[in-house]
Scaffold this motif. Structure first.
Motif, PDB file in Angstrom:
ATOM      1  N   PRO A 113     -11.941  -7.472   1.261  1.00 13.36           N
ATOM      2  CA  PRO A 113     -12.316  -6.635   0.110  1.00 13.36           C
ATOM      3  C   PRO A 113     -13.169  -5.418   0.462  1.00 13.36           C
ATOM      4  CG  PRO A 113     -12.597  -8.967  -0.411  1.00 13.36           C
ATOM      5  CD  PRO A 113     -12.340  -8.873   1.057  1.00 13.36           C
ATOM      6  N   GLU A 115     -12.312  -3.182   2.508  1.00 13.86           N
ATOM      7  CA  GLU A 115     -11.444  -2.103   2.990  1.00 13.86           C
ATOM      8  C   GLU A 115     -11.669  -0.808   2.220  1.00 13.86           C
ATOM      9  OE1 GLU A 115      -6.848  -1.000   4.097  1.00 13.86           O
ATOM     10  OE2 GLU A 115      -7.510  -3.079   4.004  1.00 13.86           O
ATOM     11  N   GLU A 116     -11.797  -0.882   0.907  1.00 10.57           N
ATOM     12  CA  GLU A 116     -11.939   0.335   0.109  1.00 10.57           C
ATOM     13  C   GLU A 116     -13.210   1.096   0.462  1.00 10.57           C
ATOM     14  OE1 GLU A 116     -12.185   1.728  -4.600  1.00 10.57           O
ATOM     15  OE2 GLU A 116     -11.523  -0.298  -4.064  1.00 10.57           O
ATOM     16  N   VAL A 117     -14.333   0.367   0.587  1.00  6.41           N
ATOM     17  CA  VAL A 117     -15.588   1.051   0.880  1.00  6.41           C
ATOM     18  C   VAL A 117     -15.601   1.585   2.312  1.00  6.41           C
ATOM     19  CG1 VAL A 117     -16.876  -1.025   1.608  1.00  6.41           C
ATOM     20  CG2 VAL A 117     -18.107   0.928   0.660  1.00  6.41           C
ATOM     21  N   ARG A 119     -12.926   2.624   3.961  1.00  2.00           N
ATOM     22  CA  ARG A 119     -12.060   3.804   3.972  1.00  2.00           C
ATOM     23  C   ARG A 119     -12.727   5.002   3.294  1.00  2.00           C
ATOM     24  NH1 ARG A 119      -7.074   3.943   5.512  1.00  2.00           N
ATOM     25  NH2 ARG A 119      -6.762   1.685   5.255  1.00  2.00           N
ATOM     26  N   GLU A 120     -13.389   4.753   2.195  1.00  2.48           N
ATOM     27  CA  GLU A 120     -14.099   5.830   1.504  1.00  2.48           C
ATOM     28  C   GLU A 120     -15.187   6.419   2.390  1.00  2.48           C
ATOM     29  OE1 GLU A 120     -16.807   6.556  -2.528  1.00  2.48           O
ATOM     30  OE2 GLU A 120     -15.878   4.597  -2.148  1.00  2.48           O
ATOM     31  N   ARG A 123     -13.614   8.549   5.182  1.00  2.00           N
ATOM     32  CA  ARG A 123     -13.141   9.845   4.702  1.00  2.00           C
ATOM     33  C   ARG A 123     -14.294  10.809   4.442  1.00  2.00           C
ATOM     34  NH1 ARG A 123      -8.366   7.675   0.528  1.00  2.00           N
ATOM     35  NH2 ARG A 123      -6.830   7.243   2.190  1.00  2.00           N
ATOM     36  N   ILE A 363      -9.197   1.025  10.163  1.00  9.93           N
ATOM     37  CA  ILE A 363      -9.331   2.073   9.146  1.00  9.93           C
ATOM     38  C   ILE A 363      -9.826   3.369   9.772  1.00  9.93           C
ATOM     39  CG2 ILE A 363     -10.622   2.754   7.082  1.00  9.93           C
ATOM     40  CD1 ILE A 363     -10.491  -0.198   6.227  1.00  9.93           C
ATOM     41  N   GLU A 367      -7.649   6.861   9.460  1.00 10.79           N
ATOM     42  CA  GLU A 367      -8.203   8.077   8.858  1.00 10.79           C
ATOM     43  C   GLU A 367      -8.301   9.215   9.868  1.00 10.79           C
ATOM     44  OE1 GLU A 367      -8.506   8.543   5.685  1.00 10.79           O
ATOM     45  OE2 GLU A 367      -7.816   6.475   5.381  1.00 10.79           O
TER      46      GLU A 367
END
Length: 406
Positions: A113, A115-117, A119-120, A123, A363, A367
């Protein structure tokens, strides 16, 4: 403890000194010679043994009753003053107790879970450089990404991330050719532990323990499952392991994919290969080069007896390049699929945060490929860290086609 004078191992040429800066640029020819000529090696200067073949590394890592962690996981004769016991420097049953308390936190299904943070964050770190065509992939990205994630998991103020990272760098640094503990190591340890102590006491004073890793550890202490020194030791290890090794992993695969550009071209065409590139980098050029153990009893290996009380270096990346175990091991192939590598150690003390490191590495690479797939390295400006245990860059300047131009 010194080797018996009659042992012919004393006559070995002194070709491996993990504290010599000259070794850090390219240790792999030395590792090959150790595997081929001196599978059990003895360093007279620092009084330790070394194993370098895959099978011998696994023997040491798995035999936790003979090759113990409890007296130190380094080759130094002394520990850093002020440091506290942490899980890596424990043996069962204490190791078992501490590992079981936190192992679920770092299982793959609990890490996914994030992964989103991750990746953010990746970026955001890359975005300011996308239009410039230049980035120091360590200072501007790799050193910040894993520290931001582990600090978020621990509830550390983002403004303090650079400060904590500097202290962890100080702790693992060693002087050229020396295994002596120096003031910078001591000061880094004192500062890091002092920070976490103040953090814990602040939460207790406010009556707000929290639900992050620090909060969980405080709760375990209140329940009698940990003592206070073990809580601080846990946070000390997480700060170092959550920063140093993943930072160096990102730098190492940046270099490997630049040197093996045909593999990078395949990645550009098929980014799903990113996870395989992370695994292959962990195998062929992993950040954790070596771990230390100490013998609790004599042990026979390759016709010699390692006496009780001896320091033993387990050269993990040498084992990962052992042609006795891997086919064509010096070739970088990201579809090799070798997850039995020693990049995360092995046995009882295999890396607790392996799933998180794999996630962050994958990740980060995805990116990077999306932002600057044609990176080139300014070799003249690269800088390496100097540690007997961790290998990687402190500065790795890249040039690439800016996004606007692309």
């Amino acid at each position: 403890m010194c080797v018996a004078e009659a042992d012919p191992i004393l006559n070995q040429p002194q070709i491996y000194d993990p504290y010599e800066y000259a070794l850090h640029d390219d240790p792999y020819p030395v590792y090959r010679r150790l595997r081929d000529e001196f599978p059990l090696y003895y360093n007279r200067k620092h009084d330790f043994y070394a194993v370098s073949r895959y099978a011998d590394c696994m023997t040491v890592l798995r035999n936790f009753k003979t090759f113990i962690n409890g007296k130190s996981t380094t080759l130094e004769k002394e520990v850093i003053p002020g440091s506290l016991p942490f899980i890596l420097s424990m043996d069962p049953p204490d190791h078992t107790r501490l590992r079981h308390l936190m192992v679920n936190q770092f299982r793959p299904h609990n890490v996914a879970p994030l992964e989103e943070v991750v990746r953010e964050t990746a970026r955001k770190l890359l975005a300011p450089h996308a239009g410039t065509g230049r980035i120091d992939i360590i200072a501007d990205f790799a050193a910040k990404l894993p520290m931001a994630i582990i600090c978020a998991l621990m509830g550390v103020d983002p403004a303090d991330e650079d400060m904590l990272r500097g202290w962890t760098d100080d702790i693992v640094h060693r002087e050229d050719g020396s295994n002596e503990i120096v003031e910078v190591n001591i000061t880094g340890t004192r500062n890091l532990l002092g920070y976490f102590e103040e953090m814990i006491q602040g939460r207790l004073a406010r009556g707000e323990v929290g639900e992050d890793i620090v909060g969980q550890l405080i709760a375990f202490e209140q329940q009698g499952k940990l003592n206070h020194a073990e809580v601080l030791g846990y946070l000390y290890l997480l700060a170092i392991a959550g920063n140093e090794t993943t930072t160096k992993l990102i730098g190492n695969f940046t270099y490997q994919l630049w040197e093996n550009r045909h593999e990078r071209d395949r990645l550009i065409g098929d980014p799903s290969l990113a996870a395989g590139a992370v695994e292959e980098t962990l195998r062929i050029d992993g950040p954790t080069q070596m771990q230390g153990r100490e013998t609790a009893e004599p042990f026979e290996l390759h016709g010699h007896t390692i006496p009780a009380g001896s320091k033993v270096a387990v050269i993990l990346t040498s084992g990962n390049r052992d042609e006795r175990h891997y086919d064509d091991p010096e070739t970088y192939r990201m579809d090799r699929g070798s997850r039995d590598h020693l990049g995360f150690g092995g046995g009882l003390h295999s890396c607790l945060g392996a799933a998180l490191a794999r996630l962050e590495g994958r990740i980060a690479l995805e990116e990077m490929l999306a932002t600057m797939p044609d990176w080139d390295i300014d070799l003249a400006s690269t800088r390496r860290m100097h540690s007997a245990y961790v290998r990687g860059y402190t500065h790795l300047p890249l040039t690439f086609t800016p996004r606007s131009a692309a």
